[in-house]
Write an enzyme that holds these catalytic residues in place. Structure first.
Site, PDB file in Angstrom:
ATOM      1  N   CYS A   1       0.812  -1.219   0.000  1.00  0.00           N
ATOM      2  CA  CYS A   1       0.000   0.000   0.000  1.00  0.00           C
ATOM      3  C   CYS A   1       0.842   1.264   0.000  1.00  0.00           C
ATOM      4  O   CYS A   1       0.432   2.285  -0.572  1.00  0.00           O
ATOM      5  CB  CYS A   1      -0.955  -0.017   1.191  1.00  0.00           C
ATOM      6  SG  CYS A   1      -0.124  -0.083   2.808  1.00  0.00           S
TER       7      CYS A   1
ATOM      8  N   HIS B   1      -2.732   0.617   6.751  1.00  0.00           N
ATOM      9  CA  HIS B   1      -3.009   0.757   5.322  1.00  0.00           C
ATOM     10  C   HIS B   1      -2.857   2.223   4.916  1.00  0.00           C
ATOM     11  O   HIS B   1      -2.951   3.132   5.747  1.00  0.00           O
ATOM     12  CB  HIS B   1      -4.435   0.279   5.028  1.00  0.00           C
ATOM     13  CG  HIS B   1      -4.736   0.095   3.576  1.00  0.00           C
ATOM     14  ND1 HIS B   1      -3.953  -0.653   2.738  1.00  0.00           N
ATOM     15  CD2 HIS B   1      -5.746   0.590   2.802  1.00  0.00           C
ATOM     16  CE1 HIS B   1      -4.467  -0.635   1.520  1.00  0.00           C
ATOM     17  NE2 HIS B   1      -5.549   0.118   1.538  1.00  0.00           N
TER      18      HIS B   1
ATOM     19  N   ASP C   1      -8.761   3.658  -3.463  1.00  0.00           N
ATOM     20  CA  ASP C   1      -7.789   2.712  -2.900  1.00  0.00           C
ATOM     21  C   ASP C   1      -7.177   1.894  -4.034  1.00  0.00           C
ATOM     22  O   ASP C   1      -7.741   0.876  -4.449  1.00  0.00           O
ATOM     23  CB  ASP C   1      -8.461   1.788  -1.882  1.00  0.00           C
ATOM     24  CG  ASP C   1      -7.444   0.933  -1.123  1.00  0.00           C
ATOM     25  OD1 ASP C   1      -6.244   1.006  -1.452  1.00  0.00           O
ATOM     26  OD2 ASP C   1      -7.853   0.204  -0.212  1.00  0.00           O
TER      27      ASP C   1
END
Length: 657
Positions: free
Chosen positions: A410, A454, A470
């Site tokens: 991420c 994250h 995302d």
């Protein structure tokens, strides 16, 4: 007049002191860095082994001190803190064992050793630390018993008797300790400030640099637990918002200072709201997280213009926060010019290939911003993969990720995506926090581990404002929506998929459920809960004077009970006599008390004339021989039989002749 020298330390007493010191270090060492723990443990064993044969020379002890200081500096740096102080204490105890020569040295070492389990509570207040600390205290009591026997020249009693004595002493102290915990008035804030840890802990930060998140992504310790009151968010809504990072220097993302001081902008509410409580583990930082987006800050926290929550104090202990959140219908649809400029800023001389691609996409899409976002997500979902095994990037990190590696986690996806969006003229920023979480079936709450950390992106779109995007979920949706724990939890419902993994998950969930109850009953017992201690009896709030009065009364009762028990032990110092008195009291409860003038054998023959070897007559003869005839029976066996004996049916109740 000169004092007599302390007697030399015998081998068995030395062994007990070294064992007690090792037990005292046991709660503390696991809380220090692994490499430093290995160094301290090795030093302690080596110093004790050398000192067992001969005294350790002073130059060697000084060399050990210098080596331990160097090891602590190597692992923890030069910043003072609680963990640094605890490491120094552990190192001192490891070297102190090399000075054991006399009883005075042994008592000194035990006195210092008892600071170690108490120091461990400065770093961790979990049940494991408590159990290990109690074990260390019991070991110290046993060692002190051996030192007392060595000092007087007495023969040590059997080991089970020693253990019972140590347990009895701990039980005697328990009421006074519990009275202090429950009733001693607590301050809402500490009387003095404990220093923060000298070495940092893994946790959310207000910066994001290449490679910074690797330790966090590999850390499975709990970060927070969440209990919902009412509706539970779907997996797509379980994004836990933390620091928002807007400023970029080509390598590191940081927060905007101006946003931290500005009030939050208005947000259009959606019809779905979530009411929940977050139990946050200690991180030594101030950053908090909340479901995207929190509406109002709880007491003791602040909400900034990026809707980031921050605690007023460092999170040095377990804390609980009651929050309300809802997904926004729109979020800051009018972007201030200064914030727009910051959200479009890219440093010169970085990532030329990414900026060239973004410019080409802009020319092809025209004014359709959403088309650029869709094109980027389709490219990532088609050609990229998720992995934690990536090299550290060079100067052009986004270029290397997007065009060379096409694999990462991420940290890489969110950073490169925001650079790409800014290159195409879309205001964008990085949002950090947590995603997902697993439901604990035993406690009906959600657990998020530090490995659930994250990072995602927010892109500003007309009429919608800041919109969550995302890119990691585009290539690895299981990272967010379908975790391994979710699959194991589903398999553990009794079907064919029930396997070792599901059993392992159940054990983990049960362990965390127990830890949460410990947090509820012990760690979160603060001044507010103490004041409501007697609310079930109709007393809504205990004032400090009332708490002091209750504590004084409970302490007096506990001290009186301790004094009576210890005085009784002084009156009957002989364990054999105490065991016989207990046996007589059992018969007295059924009306067969022995008159003071009647001899023990006559009393036993009168009420229970059985010739059985375990009968009262046989026990009375063994007791008389051991106490008055100075014979040498098996004392441990006799004590055991006296403790086990109970009145049998058929005893006589006639008066003594």
């Amino acid at each position: 007049m000169s004092r007599a020298p302390s007697p030399p330390l015998q081998r068995h007493a030395r062994a007990w002191v070294l064992l007690a010191t090792a037990l005292a270090l046991l709660p503390l060492l696991p809380l220090l860095p692994a490499a430093l723990t290995a160094v301290i443990a090795t030093t302690a064993v080596s110093a004790a082994g050398v000192a067992w044969r001969r005294p350790v020379p002073l130059p060697l002890r000084l060399l050990l001190v210098a080596g331990m200081l160097a090891a602590i500096h190597w692992q923890m740096g030069s910043t003072p803190g609680r963990d640094t102080g605890c490491a120094l204490l552990a190192a001192m105890l490891a070297i102190k064992s090399s000075e054991l020569r006399r009883l005075r040295d042994a008592r000194s070492l035990l006195g210092f050793a008892l600071f170690a389990p108490f120091g461990a509570f400065l770093l961790d207040q979990g049940p494991r630390t408590l159990v290990l600390a109690l074990l260390a205290l019991a070991g110290a009591l046993l060692a002190l018993q051996h030192l007392a026997d060595a000092d007087t020249g007495s023969t040590p009693p059997p080991f089970p008797h020693q253990v019972r004595t140590a347990a009895r002493l701990l039980l005697l102290a328990a009421p006074l300790a519990l009275a202090g915990f429950w009733l001693l008035p607590r301050l809402p804030t500490p009387l003095w400030g404990l220093p923060e840890r000298g070495s940092g802990q893994s946790g959310l930060s207000d910066t994001m640099s290449p490679g910074q998140w690797l330790d966090l992504m590999n850390d499975d310790r709990p970060a927070l637990r969440v209990q919902f009151f009412g509706a539970t968010p779907t997996p797509q809504d379980r994004y836990w918002r933390g620091p928002v990072l807007t400023r970029f220097d080509g390598r590191t993302w940081t927060r905007l200072p101006g946003q931290r001081r500005a009030p939050p902008p208005p947000v259009a509410d959606s019809p779905v709201h979530w009411d929940y409580q977050v139990e946050y583990e200690a991180t030594e930082r101030r950053e908090l997280v909340a479901l995207d987006l929190p509406r109002t800050p709880p007491e003791g926290a602040m909400l900034d213009a990026d809707y980031t929550l921050e605690s007023a104090r460092p999170l040095t202990a377990l804390t609980r926060w009651r929050l309300r959140s809802s997904a926004p219908a729109d979020f800051q649809t009018t972007l201030p010019p200064a914030l727009r400029a910051q959200a479009l800023q890219l440093p010169d001389g970085f990532n030329p290939r990414t900026r060239a691609l973004a410019g080409r996409w802009r020319s092809e899409a025209g004014s359709d911003d959403e088309a650029i976002v869709r094109r980027a997500l389709e490219w990532i979902g088609r050609d990229f993969s998720y992995t934690l095994s990536t090299p550290l990037p060079g100067r052009h990190g986004a270029d290397e990720f997007l065009f060379d590696w096409k694999a990462g986690f991420c940290e890489h996806f969110s950073s490169a995506f925001v650079v790409l969006m800014r290159g195409a003229g879309l205001p964008a920023r990085v949002v950090t926090g947590y995603a997902g979480g697993s439901r604990n079936r035993y406690g009906d709450y959600w657990l998020l581990r530090r490995s659930d950390a994250h990072a995602w992106a927010e892109v500003w779109l007309p009429q919608r404002g800041w919109t969550r995007i995302d890119p990691t979920a585009a290539v690895a949706p299981e990272r967010i929506l379908d975790t391994v724990e979710d699959r194991l939890s589903a398999a553990g419902d009794g079907g064919d998929g029930f396997d070792i993994g599901a059993r392992w998950l159940q054990a983990l969930q049960m362990g965390d459920w127990l830890r949460r109850h410990w947090n509820t009953m012990v760690l979160s017992f603060d001044a507010r809960r103490q004041q409501r201690l007697l609310s079930a009896l109709g007393i809504e709030r205990l004032q400090p004077a009332q708490l002091i009065g209750l504590f004084a009364a409970a302490a007096l009762l506990a001290i009186a009970a301790m004094a009576w028990t210890l005085a009784r032990g002084e009156r009957e110092r002989d364990p054999l006599l105490r065991a016989w008195r207990r046996l007589e009291r059992r018969y007295a409860r059924i009306g067969l008390a022995r008159p003071p003038h009647e001899p023990v054998p006559a009393w036993a023959a009168r009420i229970a004339p059985s010739p059985a070897p375990d009968g009262l007559v046989a026990l009375s003869r063994r007791f008389s021989d051991a106490r008055y005839a100075r014979s040498s029976p098996d004392l441990a066996s006799l004590l055991r039989d006296l403790h086990r004996h109970r009145p049998q049916p058929g005893v006589r109740t006639g008066a003594p002749t």
